[in-house]
Design a protein around this motif. Sequence first.
Motif, PDB file in Angstrom:
ATOM      1  N   THR A  61       0.720  -1.252   0.269  1.00 46.13           N
ATOM      2  CA  THR A  61       0.058  -0.140  -0.128  1.00 46.13           C
ATOM      3  C   THR A  61       0.814   1.158   0.107  1.00 46.13           C
ATOM      4  N   VAL A  62       1.756   1.118   0.911  1.00 46.44           N
ATOM      5  CA  VAL A  62       2.704   2.528   0.843  1.00 46.44           C
ATOM      6  C   VAL A  62       3.589   2.699  -0.220  1.00 46.44           C
ATOM      7  N   LEU A  63       3.933   1.488  -0.833  1.00 44.00           N
ATOM      8  CA  LEU A  63       4.847   1.777  -2.071  1.00 44.00           C
ATOM      9  C   LEU A  63       3.975   2.241  -2.950  1.00 44.00           C
ATOM     10  N   SER A  64       2.783   1.682  -3.215  1.00 45.80           N
ATOM     11  CA  SER A  64       1.922   2.198  -4.136  1.00 45.80           C
ATOM     12  C   SER A  64       1.420   3.702  -4.217  1.00 45.80           C
ATOM     13  N   ALA A  65       1.206   3.988  -2.995  1.00 46.91           N
ATOM     14  CA  ALA A  65       0.860   5.467  -2.683  1.00 46.91           C
ATOM     15  C   ALA A  65       2.066   6.366  -3.090  1.00 46.91           C
TER      16      ALA A  65
ATOM     17  N   ILE B 263      11.118  13.770 -15.581  1.00 46.83           N
ATOM     18  CA  ILE B 263       9.788  13.257 -15.933  1.00 46.83           C
ATOM     19  C   ILE B 263      10.219  11.593 -16.428  1.00 46.83           C
ATOM     20  N   PHE B 264      11.020  11.462 -16.965  1.00 46.98           N
ATOM     21  CA  PHE B 264      11.495  10.427 -17.663  1.00 46.98           C
ATOM     22  C   PHE B 264      11.905   9.487 -16.335  1.00 46.98           C
ATOM     23  N   ILE B 265      12.858   9.749 -15.567  1.00 46.71           N
ATOM     24  CA  ILE B 265      13.180   9.010 -14.483  1.00 46.71           C
ATOM     25  C   ILE B 265      12.113   8.651 -13.491  1.00 46.71           C
ATOM     26  N   SER B 266      11.124   9.613 -13.205  1.00 48.39           N
ATOM     27  CA  SER B 266      10.379   9.180 -12.376  1.00 48.39           C
ATOM     28  C   SER B 266       9.364   8.128 -12.958  1.00 48.39           C
ATOM     29  N   GLY B 267       8.906   8.361 -14.241  1.00 47.49           N
ATOM     30  CA  GLY B 267       8.015   7.631 -14.860  1.00 47.49           C
ATOM     31  C   GLY B 267       8.767   6.069 -14.909  1.00 47.49           C
ATOM     32  N   PHE B 268      10.093   5.960 -15.131  1.00 46.76           N
ATOM     33  CA  PHE B 268      10.836   4.758 -15.129  1.00 46.76           C
ATOM     34  C   PHE B 268      10.856   4.138 -14.022  1.00 46.76           C
ATOM     35  N   LEU B 269      11.065   4.707 -12.826  1.00 49.32           N
ATOM     36  CA  LEU B 269      11.340   4.229 -11.440  1.00 49.32           C
ATOM     37  C   LEU B 269       9.625   3.793 -10.961  1.00 49.32           C
ATOM     38  N   GLY B 270       8.512   4.810 -11.478  1.00 47.16           N
ATOM     39  CA  GLY B 270       7.450   4.505 -11.005  1.00 47.16           C
ATOM     40  C   GLY B 270       6.851   3.065 -11.671  1.00 47.16           C
ATOM     41  N   LEU B 271       7.149   3.017 -12.797  1.00 48.42           N
ATOM     42  CA  LEU B 271       6.862   1.632 -13.508  1.00 48.42           C
ATOM     43  C   LEU B 271       7.689   0.235 -12.716  1.00 48.42           C
ATOM     44  N   ALA B 272       8.972   0.567 -12.649  1.00 49.68           N
ATOM     45  CA  ALA B 272       9.478  -0.364 -11.895  1.00 49.68           C
ATOM     46  C   ALA B 272       9.013  -0.847 -10.503  1.00 49.68           C
ATOM     47  N   PHE B 273       8.651   0.177  -9.699  1.00 53.85           N
ATOM     48  CA  PHE B 273       7.983  -0.077  -8.501  1.00 53.85           C
ATOM     49  C   PHE B 273       6.465  -0.663  -8.656  1.00 53.85           C
ATOM     50  N   LEU B 274       5.794  -0.223  -9.794  1.00 50.13           N
ATOM     51  CA  LEU B 274       4.724  -0.810  -9.946  1.00 50.13           C
ATOM     52  C   LEU B 274       4.835  -2.342 -10.226  1.00 50.13           C
ATOM     53  N   ILE B 275       5.667  -2.753 -11.373  1.00 46.72           N
ATOM     54  CA  ILE B 275       5.778  -4.028 -11.758  1.00 46.72           C
ATOM     55  C   ILE B 275       6.378  -4.835 -10.548  1.00 46.72           C
ATOM     56  N   ALA B 276       7.250  -4.274  -9.366  1.00 50.95           N
ATOM     57  CA  ALA B 276       7.609  -4.818  -8.254  1.00 50.95           C
ATOM     58  C   ALA B 276       6.519  -5.388  -7.541  1.00 50.95           C
ATOM     59  N   THR B 277       5.822  -4.328  -7.176  1.00 51.67           N
ATOM     60  CA  THR B 277       4.815  -4.582  -6.016  1.00 51.67           C
ATOM     61  C   THR B 277       3.777  -5.515  -6.700  1.00 51.67           C
ATOM     62  N   GLY B 278       3.407  -5.203  -7.924  1.00 50.97           N
ATOM     63  CA  GLY B 278       2.505  -6.057  -8.523  1.00 50.97           C
ATOM     64  C   GLY B 278       2.747  -7.645  -8.449  1.00 50.97           C
ATOM     65  N   SER B 279       4.229  -7.722  -9.067  1.00 48.11           N
ATOM     66  CA  SER B 279       4.495  -9.314  -9.155  1.00 48.11           C
ATOM     67  C   SER B 279       4.700  -9.641  -7.864  1.00 48.11           C
TER      68      SER B 279
END
Lengths: 253, 661
Positions: free
Chosen positions: B301-305, B543-559
């Motif tokens: 939850t916290v990571l997603s937020a 923007i690129f970096i945060s988008g990239f990291l955001g995606l990495a976080f999303l995939i990591a938490t989702g997985s």
Amino acid sequence: MVILRGRKIKKVFGKKSNTQEVLKDIDIEVREGEFVGIMGPSGSGKTTLLNVLASIDKVTSGIIEINNNNLQKMKEQKLSKFRREQLGFIFQDYNLLDTLTVKENIYLPLSVGKTPKTVSEKKIKEITDLLGINDILNKYPSEISGGQKQRTSAARALVGNPSIVFADEPTGALDSKSATALLSNLEKINKEKKVTIMMVTHDSVAASFCSRVLFLKDGQIYSELYKGDKDRKQFFQEIMNTQGVLSGDGYDA
Amino acid sequence: MVMAMTLNQLVLRSMRKNIKSYYLYVFALVFSVSLYYSFVTLQYNPAIVNEIGTGRSSAALKAASYLLLFIVTFFVLYANKLFMNRRSKEIGLYQLVGMSKSLVARLIAIENIILWFSAIVIGVLVGLLTSRIFVMILLKIVEKDAFVELSFSIEALMMTVVVFSVLLLIVILQTAIRIKRVTLLALITTTAVADERVKKFNAFQMFLGFVGLISIGYGYYLSTTILDNLNVTPNVLLFKMVSILALTVGGTYFVFRFSVALILNFVRKSKKGLMSIQDVLSLSTIMHRMKANAMSLTTITVLSASTLAILTFTYISYYSADSVAMEAVPYDYIMYEDTGFELVEEFDKEGIQYTRYDIDLLAVPADVRPLLVKEAALNKTISTELGVQVVSLKAIQNKLPNLHLQEGEGYILGYNSLSAENIRIEAQKSIQFNTSAGEEEIFIKEVTEDLLLPNYHYYGFTVVVADSYFQKLLHDPLTKNQKVVGMELKEENQLIKAQEVFEANKVSVEMPIPGNDLATNTVSVESQENYRLNMLDSLGMTIFISGFLGLAFLIATGSILYFKQMSEADEEKGTYNILRKMGFTTNEIMSGIRRKQLFNFGFPLIIGLAHSYFAVKSGWVLFGTELVAPLLITMGVYIVLYSIFSILSAGYYRKVVEDAL
């Protein structure tokens, strides 16, 4: 009235080059109100027979009818419904859901049908009174003894008024006192409520509670004993004798 | 039976047999390697180096790569933990047949080394391809055209190998310690975890559950007040931010740990033992697993937020680039005083169609105190003596044709969100002009956001007055007259041509800063498009970096959620077997599982969305001018991507249920 009828039941495991015929053209008939035992050495196919009769497993060939319903002609969906409404199950390892209380476990078979809650409550009370477990209804399976677990499992199998109850080594994990108590209960229910029961066991004492015992060897019915008017002790002796003839080389019980 | 089977042969044989339970672990490894490698490669990609420059951006990339390393470490270690849980029986069996602990540890180590190095090879190859895609995305964000080559960087490869070798070492060590510590008995029974029984709830737990809800609520409340007073010392601000963080994160854990099971048990009890199959598979399972799952659900939850909040903030700045440029340069082209009219001539010559706005401006000293809203008027620290820009109604008639004014009345334009945060004013009150004739009150009919002047030369807002009054002010020695000419292109598709003309005719002029007689500003002829591109240039990398990291976080938490659900499904296989035997259909069981999934995925998502909403709400003005659209778009995309994992796990559940009989 014949409840269950099996014709030329054949079950083959494995693929082309490495097959094993576990059931070889078995014919079987069970009448309403019978308490049938199935005995036989390890690997004789008793559990496989029970599973195909109970529609949990599929036959390779042959016909099985329960209450004039041909199991082979039913699709998965319909078969599940049939199983839920007409059959009851008791297994060696109880098969209770750990996350549910005793009462919740017993209610499971009624949960999908349209049984009104008051009727369900009545049915649960009736069967648990009969089995003597009405004081542990709110306990979890981990909090009760093996005997109590198996009686819970029996209550769950019986609560929906099934046409036939299948029991696979129901006393296998119980001490002799609990086993005898459970079997007496089953016998009583069989006699009083005319519930048809089919039980797989390798325990001669357990089998002596039945009204008829079938002996399986190498996938075929080897012989058959009727209790008739004999008392349990005599019947037990008869079962022991048949086993002796049957075994020859290393009977496992 | 071959007696002398070497250790290596044993490893290979067991790997071949276990290939199914490996694929997830291998996926996690390959994913981590390719993500890390492709990101590190960016620093050395010639297209990036040429187009964006090396200095600032490479520092940002480096900082981000550390963050990425953190995600990757977290993810890989977690995957390893789950992987080991799944194999505890096998490990127990090895010991049961008489292998020593150190031999088993070596066995697992060899296996890991083989797995990791194959994963590194595959991951680098995949990363090579994806890095090219990332570079193209980055250049697209900053709106630059460049040919992107597939570039292989030795440095990036070295870094990846070093990082993952160190991680591998940690994993091997972790496993060895685990094997050493755990008893044989515990190892064999790990998968049959004794679920926590919810027996009785005491008042204390109930109280803690309640505390969780309260602290989240209070944290939200605090977050809405954080920008109310910008004049507090940084320490106070920091303290406030830390408290909000602690309240919401702590509250989330308490809610998961205590409130959920509490409420569910209450619902369960209300059914008096008569639970439907759906309840059996959702309610009671969730309730019994809550103790074990509270921590990981809180983390997710916290990571997603935080991911969502960061993504939204960045997207707000990107999305606002247009409107920020519009506020900074409200016309396609702006000229000041008498400079830059070559541009007009060139436009005429090139046949570029435009509308011209000539605006006469007066800087008038004024006091806005009477205009302030009630609460703001009480705050003595706000400076209210301003040089206000005044224009006549006639001068803006063709831009804003619907205004009508009498003498003594005025309109306020350009009152935007940022000025609203600093000085809050409202209409139907008066502003006070300090002229040589004394203080004169102008009644403000309306306050609007309409843009007339570039907001970074003319801070605050513009007052429109009646023409006759404007003429009077014009002759007042206390006021200063300025000229601004705006040009608006008629045809959008002439922008590129107009930009070329603009680039060839750049001029600048010294302009006095309003309200300050001595200082001047060097001001050029300005182009809105130029301003926007400059902004994208400086924002693009962020923007690129945060988008990239955001995606990495999303995939990591989702997985991680997906992995967890997979092992949960495996653990519950027995339950499904019982239910199938009793005659419940796969679909009936799945409907219960879907409910459970709705909770397992939906609950952290909803709380995460709520957290990020309040985080974004509290600070978005610092990032841009648009809130709703970027917020909804980011959340929408996040929900869609996140749902993929829940669909995947539902698919896995279906397979387990179908195979259960």
